[in-house]
Motif scaffolding. Sequence first.
Motif, PDB file in Angstrom:
ATOM      1  N   LYS A 166     -29.743  -5.422   5.364  1.00  0.00           N
ATOM      2  CA  LYS A 166     -28.942  -5.569   4.134  1.00  0.00           C
ATOM      3  C   LYS A 166     -29.059  -7.284   3.647  1.00  0.00           C
ATOM      4  N   LYS A 215     -32.265  -8.321   2.388  1.00  0.00           N
ATOM      5  CA  LYS A 215     -32.748  -7.729   1.344  1.00  0.00           C
ATOM      6  C   LYS A 215     -32.026  -8.452   0.001  1.00  0.00           C
ATOM      7  N   ASN A 273     -28.835   3.250   2.336  1.00  0.00           N
ATOM      8  CA  ASN A 273     -27.579   2.490   2.350  1.00  0.00           C
ATOM      9  C   ASN A 273     -26.220   3.044   2.490  1.00  0.00           C
ATOM     10  N   THR A 301     -32.756   0.351   2.032  1.00  0.00           N
ATOM     11  CA  THR A 301     -32.868  -0.888   2.640  1.00  0.00           C
ATOM     12  C   THR A 301     -34.233  -1.051   3.667  1.00  0.00           C
TER      13      THR A 301
END
Lengths: 131, 126
Positions: free
Chosen positions: B12, B15, B29, B58
Amino acid sequence: MKEQLILFGTAKLAKEKRFDCKVGNFFKLTTISHPLIEDTCLLQNINSLSDVPLFSRPTQSLLQKWLREVHNIDVSVNPINDCTVYKDGIKKYCWDIYNTEFEGIDADTLIMYLKYEEALEVGLQEALKLI
Amino acid sequence: MKEQLILFGTAKLAKEKGFKEDCTHYYNNKTKILKPFMYDDNPKVISIQDGTNLGLLTIAPTQSLLQKWLREKYNIHVEITWVDTLSDIYVYHISTTANAIRPDSIFYHSYEEALEVGLQEALKLI
């Protein structure tokens, strides 16, 4: 950007040392005119396949992990940040090998490489020779 | 033996920092469950182009690919040192062009665990 796969010399050495994790890339020795082919396949234990001149081609990091977990040999690559050897402003790398049996560092720190992957490849080859 | 994929928290963070390289796996997610883009035993690399709408997904690279991305794109080096050769104790080091960062007295009992934390800390530097 892709994971770095090992070179043929390293793959040959790894097979000699019984590396046989599942991989999806391999080298194949064929004819004299085209002796070496790089190819891909479904994940499998390529080095176990008998009667065919195939060599597993793992990523550098998978071979590094195999050396660490199966043979307790740790290969690392470190950037040289020392100003005394870093005069030209170009980042360089060297490899180190640690082993539970030898407990020493077998690296030749005088040899520096311009690429991380290049240093790691040599470190992996040297580590394989210790087995 | 397989390549270690990064954990959801690290994915996460990656990203958020703009990591968009080709990968074989992703996290949902909502469920935080890791899944391959294609089928289990032979996950296929999916090309993640700029502008691709990943939506609730993700992407989950291997630790080594994220390590390479940090090194090549941001000149941030995350390296792991085997501190004690008799017992498995590892530490991570982060070095940038500006300085070197080493956490005090934090030891990890696996290489992958140390690298995961090192990658997270390195991402926070961006």
